[in-house]
Scaffold this motif. Structure first.
Motif, PDB file in Angstrom:
ATOM      1  N   THR A  44       0.855  -1.193   0.000  1.00  0.00           N
ATOM      2  CA  THR A  44       0.000   0.000   0.000  1.00  0.00           C
ATOM      3  C   THR A  44       0.888   1.238   0.000  1.00  0.00           C
ATOM      4  N   GLU A  45       0.256   2.409  -0.234  1.00  0.00           N
ATOM      5  CA  GLU A  45       1.006   3.668  -0.246  1.00  0.00           C
ATOM      6  C   GLU A  45       1.653   3.906   1.110  1.00  0.00           C
ATOM      7  N   ALA A  46       0.969   3.496   2.188  1.00  0.00           N
ATOM      8  CA  ALA A  46       1.510   3.685   3.539  1.00  0.00           C
ATOM      9  C   ALA A  46       2.764   2.821   3.737  1.00  0.00           C
ATOM     10  N   ASP A  47       2.704   1.583   3.224  1.00  0.00           N
ATOM     11  CA  ASP A  47       3.878   0.698   3.294  1.00  0.00           C
ATOM     12  C   ASP A  47       5.060   1.362   2.601  1.00  0.00           C
ATOM     13  N   LEU A  48       4.788   1.884   1.400  1.00  0.00           N
ATOM     14  CA  LEU A  48       5.850   2.499   0.609  1.00  0.00           C
ATOM     15  C   LEU A  48       6.463   3.668   1.373  1.00  0.00           C
ATOM     16  N   GLU A  49       5.584   4.471   1.984  1.00  0.00           N
ATOM     17  CA  GLU A  49       6.062   5.626   2.741  1.00  0.00           C
ATOM     18  C   GLU A  49       6.978   5.165   3.870  1.00  0.00           C
ATOM     19  N   PHE A  50       6.553   4.082   4.543  1.00  0.00           N
ATOM     20  CA  PHE A  50       7.334   3.542   5.657  1.00  0.00           C
ATOM     21  C   PHE A  50       8.707   3.064   5.168  1.00  0.00           C
ATOM     22  N   ILE A  51       8.692   2.329   4.056  1.00  0.00           N
ATOM     23  CA  ILE A  51       9.951   1.782   3.533  1.00  0.00           C
ATOM     24  C   ILE A  51      10.869   2.904   3.071  1.00  0.00           C
ATOM     25  N   ARG A  52      10.272   3.936   2.445  1.00  0.00           N
ATOM     26  CA  ARG A  52      11.071   5.071   2.000  1.00  0.00           C
ATOM     27  C   ARG A  52      11.818   5.693   3.174  1.00  0.00           C
ATOM     28  N   ARG A  53      11.078   5.834   4.289  1.00  0.00           N
ATOM     29  CA  ARG A  53      11.719   6.433   5.454  1.00  0.00           C
ATOM     30  C   ARG A  53      12.765   5.472   6.041  1.00  0.00           C
ATOM     31  N   ASP A  54      12.403   4.185   6.039  1.00  0.00           N
ATOM     32  CA  ASP A  54      13.307   3.179   6.593  1.00  0.00           C
ATOM     33  C   ASP A  54      14.604   3.112   5.788  1.00  0.00           C
ATOM     34  N   LEU A  55      14.500   3.179   4.462  1.00  0.00           N
ATOM     35  CA  LEU A  55      15.690   3.134   3.603  1.00  0.00           C
ATOM     36  C   LEU A  55      16.359   4.498   3.538  1.00  0.00           C
ATOM     37  N   GLY A  56      15.738   5.515   4.098  1.00  0.00           N
ATOM     38  CA  GLY A  56      16.306   6.855   4.087  1.00  0.00           C
ATOM     39  C   GLY A  56      16.175   7.525   2.730  1.00  0.00           C
ATOM     40  N   LEU A  57      15.194   7.115   1.936  1.00  0.00           N
ATOM     41  CA  LEU A  57      15.078   7.669   0.585  1.00  0.00           C
ATOM     42  C   LEU A  57      14.597   9.114   0.592  1.00  0.00           C
ATOM     43  N   ASP A  58      14.093   9.586   1.731  1.00  0.00           N
ATOM     44  CA  ASP A  58      13.642  10.979   1.781  1.00  0.00           C
ATOM     45  C   ASP A  58      14.797  11.934   2.057  1.00  0.00           C
ATOM     46  N   LYS A  59      16.005  11.378   2.289  1.00  0.00           N
ATOM     47  CA  LYS A  59      17.157  12.244   2.556  1.00  0.00           C
ATOM     48  C   LYS A  59      17.981  12.460   1.284  1.00  0.00           C
ATOM     49  N   SER A  60      19.016  13.322   1.388  1.00  0.00           N
ATOM     50  CA  SER A  60      19.858  13.579   0.216  1.00  0.00           C
ATOM     51  C   SER A  60      20.741  12.357  -0.058  1.00  0.00           C
ATOM     52  N   LEU A  61      21.271  12.286  -1.281  1.00  0.00           N
ATOM     53  CA  LEU A  61      22.047  11.120  -1.701  1.00  0.00           C
ATOM     54  C   LEU A  61      23.282  10.869  -0.822  1.00  0.00           C
ATOM     55  N   PRO A  62      24.110  11.926  -0.536  1.00  0.00           N
ATOM     56  CA  PRO A  62      25.264  11.682   0.337  1.00  0.00           C
ATOM     57  C   PRO A  62      24.845  11.188   1.724  1.00  0.00           C
ATOM     58  N   GLU A  63      23.749  11.750   2.247  1.00  0.00           N
ATOM     59  CA  GLU A  63      23.264  11.294   3.555  1.00  0.00           C
ATOM     60  C   GLU A  63      22.860   9.829   3.502  1.00  0.00           C
ATOM     61  N   GLN A  64      22.153   9.490   2.417  1.00  0.00           N
ATOM     62  CA  GLN A  64      21.737   8.100   2.243  1.00  0.00           C
ATOM     63  C   GLN A  64      22.938   7.172   2.211  1.00  0.00           C
ATOM     64  N   TYR A  65      23.986   7.621   1.495  1.00  0.00           N
ATOM     65  CA  TYR A  65      25.179   6.787   1.362  1.00  0.00           C
ATOM     66  C   TYR A  65      25.815   6.538   2.722  1.00  0.00           C
ATOM     67  N   LEU A  66      25.947   7.636   3.507  1.00  0.00           N
ATOM     68  CA  LEU A  66      26.605   7.495   4.812  1.00  0.00           C
ATOM     69  C   LEU A  66      25.808   6.564   5.716  1.00  0.00           C
ATOM     70  N   THR A  67      24.479   6.699   5.689  1.00  0.00           N
ATOM     71  CA  THR A  67      23.654   5.801   6.493  1.00  0.00           C
ATOM     72  C   THR A  67      23.867   4.350   6.050  1.00  0.00           C
ATOM     73  N   TRP A  68      23.839   4.169   4.734  1.00  0.00           N
ATOM     74  CA  TRP A  68      23.977   2.824   4.177  1.00  0.00           C
ATOM     75  C   TRP A  68      25.331   2.215   4.555  1.00  0.00           C
ATOM     76  N   LEU A  69      26.397   3.051   4.399  1.00  0.00           N
ATOM     77  CA  LEU A  69      27.743   2.571   4.699  1.00  0.00           C
ATOM     78  C   LEU A  69      27.863   2.220   6.180  1.00  0.00           C
ATOM     79  N   ASN A  70      27.321   3.088   7.007  1.00  0.00           N
ATOM     80  CA  ASN A  70      27.386   2.853   8.446  1.00  0.00           C
ATOM     81  C   ASN A  70      26.714   1.522   8.803  1.00  0.00           C
ATOM     82  N   ARG A  71      25.557   1.291   8.216  1.00  0.00           N
ATOM     83  CA  ARG A  71      24.856   0.034   8.465  1.00  0.00           C
ATOM     84  C   ARG A  71      25.648  -1.157   7.936  1.00  0.00           C
ATOM     85  N   ALA A  72      26.185  -0.994   6.710  1.00  0.00           N
ATOM     86  CA  ALA A  72      26.930  -2.102   6.100  1.00  0.00           C
ATOM     87  C   ALA A  72      28.127  -2.471   6.953  1.00  0.00           C
TER      88      ALA A  72
END
Lengths: 307, 294
Positions: A44-72
């Protein structure tokens, strides 16, 4: 020497960071909405919104990368969109199988390569030399997936010596190990031959022969030690390539390693898994190259490292 | 040059050049000639495929499914009853196209990057070499697979993947050659008379790195053909019913027990093509510069 070690290790950092950026961008470059891919078609649209926030897709690309790298770096590379299991868990299940296969094939490659190379060099221009080098050339040109199928056809289907596919006892490793190692064996044979021939032309070998040493002693005690230095580099490089070549061999023999997982994941568009596997395989390759470089310096005292 | 002409021209007056000498050396190299003949045969087969093949490479004929080699079907038929010999000839055109275009694409990008990197040095050089390092961190086929993961499977995408896959090798070789040519007097002379950088690169550096580039190009065609076939075998390249060698082999895998010829012959075709280009490349290397190490 120590400074060289430290410098060499520090030089890895930009490469590894670059690799991680490339792998991170992979998911962003793929056409389509990553959240939609992660959620599946019935989200559903709500699921998508949740996943977007969970994956950090609402943030800028460099921010997303740092989050991703930190998790990895903490061992969290997301979840497989296919099995819903953590990527690291799935890779952890398969990695030992790939390591085992790679270890078998590098052993096969080193043994066959060294024996062939030394035989060819010591009997230069003989029929055995020509035969070995033709075999090596064919080994380099033969597609491994074809070699694998032909070995399977002869030794599994017709002779029943080995199982056709899967993972189990040592017999499951013979055909894939040989398939994967054949190309590397050919390259090691070539390098061993030319390196040994070069060393056999040196003055100190002539001295050893002149003072009446037995041929065997000259070759094994004097020549081989020095001739093996370039061989070590090639073995190291090939070891890294074998980890990648395992992708094909594992597919041919339905062997449950990371290579086959990678191909399956691409077909299922399971991108977190693709990212995880690429990151692991590339990092492994870079680290192996580092070890080879350091080993090289240790083996060859003629190499001086400026400070 | 015709033989009679060569005989009549006095040796001292015969024009000599790097390329002419290399050509003479190449013709004396039996392995290279063998490789060249294989390459020519494959090119001829691929070009002539629509005219000489007795069967359609795509149209199915289920009544003739999985027939062993016979006078009517020289290399037998696959599960859909298609003539394998015809498909292999059509496949030659596909593999050659991927090989040539892939190697040329990689070569073009790699030559420009290598020229710029070697000529300017400094920060530009460092950035380009770091990028090359990152690409080379994905060993062998893995880089091509990663690219396919992004752009998706398919024949055209394989050309792009194989091309990008070749870029780092070209960049390194060209950069190395540029670094040594750059030191020579004629480059300094050109710079002294005020030749702009792009002119020096185009007219003075490029012709002098052509020999290693040509050798590498030949060898990379072999790699490109093998890589493309591997991708298709994995299901990431050409899709059925395209008569691509790797895809054909992948089809044949399911009938290995019943009809081993389906997988055998496409594999032999790949082996032959790779062997031909490699032998030719080795021969070119020895002819152009025996000390060259590629």
């Amino acid at each position: 020497m120590f400074t060289y070690f430290v410098r060499r290790i520090l030089a890895l950092i930009p490469t590894l960071l670059g690799v991680s950026i490339a792998v991170f961008l992979l998911l962003r470059l793929v056409p389509g909405d990553p959240a939609r891919m992660a959620a599946g078609l019935d989200a559903t649209e709500a699921d998508l919104e949740f996943i977007r926030r969970d994956l950090g897709l609402d943030k800028s690309l460099p921010e997303q990368y740092l989050t991703w790298l930190n998790r990895a770096l903490h061992g969290d590379m997301g979840r497989s969109t296919r099995t819903r299991n953590p990527v690291t868990y799935e890779i952890g299940l398969r990695l030992p199988a790939t390591w085992q296969l790679t270890a078998v094939s590098i052993t096969v490659a080193v043994v066959i390569g060294l024996v062939t190379g030394i035989t060819a060099a010591t009997r230069r221009n003989s029929l055995l030399d020509y035969g070995s080098m033709v075999a090596a050339l064919l080994g380099i040109c033969t597609p491994s997936f074809w070699l694998g199928l032909m070995l399977m056809l002869i030794f599994a289907v017709q002779l029943h010596w080995f199982p056709t596919s899967g993972r189990g006892d040592w017999r499951h490793l013979v055909l894939p190990g040989f398939t994967l190692g054949a190309g590397a064996a050919a390259i090691i044979a070539r390098v061993t031959r030319s390196s040994l021939l070069e060393v056999l032309n040196q003055d100190y070998i002539r001295t050893a022969v002149a003072k009446g040493l037995h041929e065997r002693a000259v070759i094994y005690r004097h020549a081989l030690k020095n001739a093996l230095i370039p061989v070590v580099t090639v073995v190291g490089l090939e070891f890294g390539y074998l980890l990648a070549g395992a992708v094909i061999t594992e597919t041919v023999f339905a062997y449950p390693g990371v290579g086959r997982l990678l191909v399956d994941s691409i077909s299922y568009r399971d991108f977190p898994m693709v990212q995880g596997i690429l990151l692991i395989l590339a990092s492994q390759f870079v680290l192996i190259n580092l070890v080879v470089d350091l080993l090289y310096g240790w083996l060859d005292p003629r190499i001086h490292y400026g400070n | 040059m015709a033989i009679s002409e060569a005989v009549e021209t006095p040796i001292a007056a015969r024009p000599r050049s790097l390329w002419r000498d290399a050509w003479t050396r190449l013709l004396r190299n039996r392995a290279a000639i063998f490789g060249g003949i294989i390459v020519l045969l494959i090119i001829a087969g691929g070009l002539a495929a629509p005219f000489i093949t007795p069967y359609d490479p795509i149209k199915q004929n289920l009544r003739a499914s999985l027939q062993p080699p016979s006078p009517t079907h020289l290399l037998g038929t696959d599960v859909h009853g298609r003539d394998i010999f015809s498909r292999i000839l059509y496949g030659a055109a596909i593999s050659l196209r991927i090989g040539f275009l892939g190697a040329l694409l990689g070569g073009a990008i790699g030559v420009v990057l290598g020229l710029v990197s070697g000529f300017y040095g400094g920060a530009v050089d460092m950035i380009i070499m770091r990028l090359v390092d990152i690409q080379l961190a994905f060993p062998g086929l893995l880089l091509a697979i990663a690219i396919i993961a992004v752009i998706g499977p398919g024949l055209e995408n394989v050309i792009i993947a194989v091309g990008i896959f070749s870029v780092p090798t070209f960049t390194r070789v060209v950069r190395g050659s540029v670094l040594s040519v750059k030191q020579q007097d004629f480059v300094t002379a050109a710079r002294t008379v005020g030749a702009p950088n792009h002119r020096i690169m185009r007219l003075h550096l490029f012709p002098n790195i052509l020999a290693p580039v040509l050798v590498l190009l030949t060898m990379r065609i072999a790699t490109a053909i093998l890589t493309a076939a591997s991708l298709s075998f994995l299901g990431l390249g050409a899709q059925p019913p395209t008569p691509e060698w790797g895809a054909m082999l992948s089809d044949g895998r399911d009938y290995l027990v019943l009809a081993p010829h389906v997988a055998t012959f496409p594999g032999l075709a790949i082996l032959l093509a790779v062997l031909g280009f490699n032998l030719l490349g080795d021969g070119l290397r020895d002819a152009l510069d025996p000390r060259m190490r590629i």
